[in-house]
Write a protein that holds these residues in place. Structure first.
Motif, PDB file in Angstrom:
ATOM      1  N   VAL A 169       6.548  -6.907   2.156  1.00  0.00           N
ATOM      2  CA  VAL A 169       5.112  -6.718   2.318  1.00  0.00           C
ATOM      3  C   VAL A 169       4.635  -7.353   3.613  1.00  0.00           C
TER       4      VAL A 169
ATOM      5  N   ARG B 153      -3.810  -5.715  -0.910  1.00  0.00           N
ATOM      6  CA  ARG B 153      -3.563  -4.304  -1.153  1.00  0.00           C
ATOM      7  C   ARG B 153      -4.516  -3.782  -2.221  1.00  0.00           C
TER       8      ARG B 153
ATOM      9  N   CYS C 232       2.300  -2.046  -1.958  1.00  0.00           N
ATOM     10  CA  CYS C 232       2.008  -1.208  -0.790  1.00  0.00           C
ATOM     11  C   CYS C 232       2.115   0.276  -1.125  1.00  0.00           C
TER      12      CYS C 232
END
Length: 402
Positions: A301, A348, A371
């Protein structure tokens, strides 16, 4: 540590166009970046033309037309698009089609649905017409000598059409940026291979390659590099021979098995190392053997987010693009963020059917699922909280992937 905004400005200030130019047919230039302005050598349209299928007239001939006292005019000529007519004789009308040049002496067009065709072929008009009605004036879109597309602009479909509309068959563009990329870690295993104990599949290779392709880069992929200083130095040396810019992923800490920093310092320099950003504190900017270098973290990430926030605008500027920073939208948060952090955090999120934003349930930097689930990022400044209903800054992936 510097702040995210300070890091972004540092990246942009260091970025210089890193590629040469080439001339390509406009027909095949979609997605390329213009290296010089496109200047029109013609007016568009090049003549007064009709906006409708109908009848070209001299407006004074219809000044007294009404339903009680209609005016009948004979058709003196027919002017399809792609042809030019003769000067219109007073007391007549010309059958004209959309895009056809307005004949001299005519000053208006009456739409075909507003007239009646008489048995003898003449045309009946039942109301006056204002001069200029349904006439598209010469140069009303583009004047000769004007810039229709600026250097640094991406040739997207509408811009390509605009360039073609002024007769430009070739354009000068920047060539594709060549990016050398490698992934540091002896634990990395290629997908499709058996996974040994202690190994992990190299997901960053697939993510970063795909992001680079989205930015229209040529990727020189050196694959996974074992955790040794010699192997890391050799990877940099190989990349520098071919690439315009080098990106690494992983090996960014300062442990015994992290060799990016000493390798870079032995071959070049480091201008920036750490950013007060979450996810993604270890991010590097520097130079290796005369080539720009970006070091991304190894956590999936962190690598993904720092690429979008820092590497992306830097690479776009190297490509010659002008507008490189994504602009956030102000959207309602349908979640709470109750713990203020010491670093600016990009979480996110995904838009919901109520027009707000939902938060993925875990923001751990190792959970790549966040994600794949999300459609964008929300910027939460250091020391801040968010309550449901607050308006937050939202960066959609649709803007960050291009």
């Amino acid at each position: 540590m510097i702040t995210y905004n300070e890091a972004l400005q540092l990246f942009l200030n260091h970025a210089r166009v890193a590629v040469g130019t080439e001339t390509v047919p406009t027909l095949y230039a979609e997605g390329r970046v213009l290296a010089e302005d496109v200047v029109s050598s013609i007016d568009v349209p090049a003549w007064d033309n009709s906006q409708m299928d109908g009848y070209a007239v001299f407006s004074d001939d219809l000044a007294k037309a009404s339903s009680e006292t209609p005016v009948d005019l004979p058709v003196s000529q027919r002017i399809p698009a792609g042809t030019s007519g003769q000067a219109l004789c007073r007391g007549t009308t010309a059958r004209i089609f959309t895009g056809a040049p307005i004949p001299a002496q005519a000053d208006a067009v009456v739409a075909q649905e507003d007239v009646t065709v008489n048995e003898d072929g003449s045309i009946r008009f039942t109301k006056p017409v204002v001069p200029g009605t349904w006439v598209r004036r010469r140069a009303c879109d583009i004047a000769s000598g004007s810039v229709v597309a600026e250097a640094g602009r991406v040739l997207e479909p509408a811009v390509l059409g605009l360039v073609a509309s002024v007769g430009c068959g070739y354009v000068k563009v920047y060539r594709h940026l060549r990016v050398g990329v490698f992934f540091s870690g002896s634990e990395l295993v290629a997908p499709g291979e058996p996974l040994p104990e202690g190994g992990i599949y190299n997901s960053n290779r697939y993510t970063i390659r795909a992001l680079l392709k989205r930015l229209d880069c040529e990727v020189y992929d050196l694959g996974s590099i074992p955790d040794t200083l010699q192997a890391t130095r050799e990877a940099f040396e190989r990349a520098a021979k071919t690439a315009d810019v080098i990106i690494s992923s992983g090996g960014m800490s300062v442990g015994e098995e992290d060799h990016i920093k000493p390798a870079v310092e032995s071959l070049g320099r480091i201008d920036m190392w750490r950013v007060a950003l979450k996810p993604g504190k270890p991010v590097a900017l520097g130079e290796v053997l005369g080539k720009p270098f970006i070091g991304l973290p190894g956590n999936p990430v962190s690598s993904f987010v720092t690429f979008l926030l820092l590497a992306r605008p830097y690479l776009l500027k190297l490509q010659g693009r002008k507008d490189v920073q994504a602009m956030p939208a102000q959207i309602r948060a349908d979640f709470d963020w109750t713990k203020p952090g010491a670093r600016e955090e990009f979480v996110r999120v995904r838009r919901n059917d109520k027009g707000g934003l939902d938060l993925y349930h875990t923001q751990n930097s190792q959970v790549l699922t966040s994600c794949a689930w999300a459609d964008g990022l929300v910027d939460i400044p250091a020391g801040s909280t968010v309550k449901k209903g607050d308006v937050v800054l939202y960066y959609p992936f649709g803007d960050l992937f291009k």
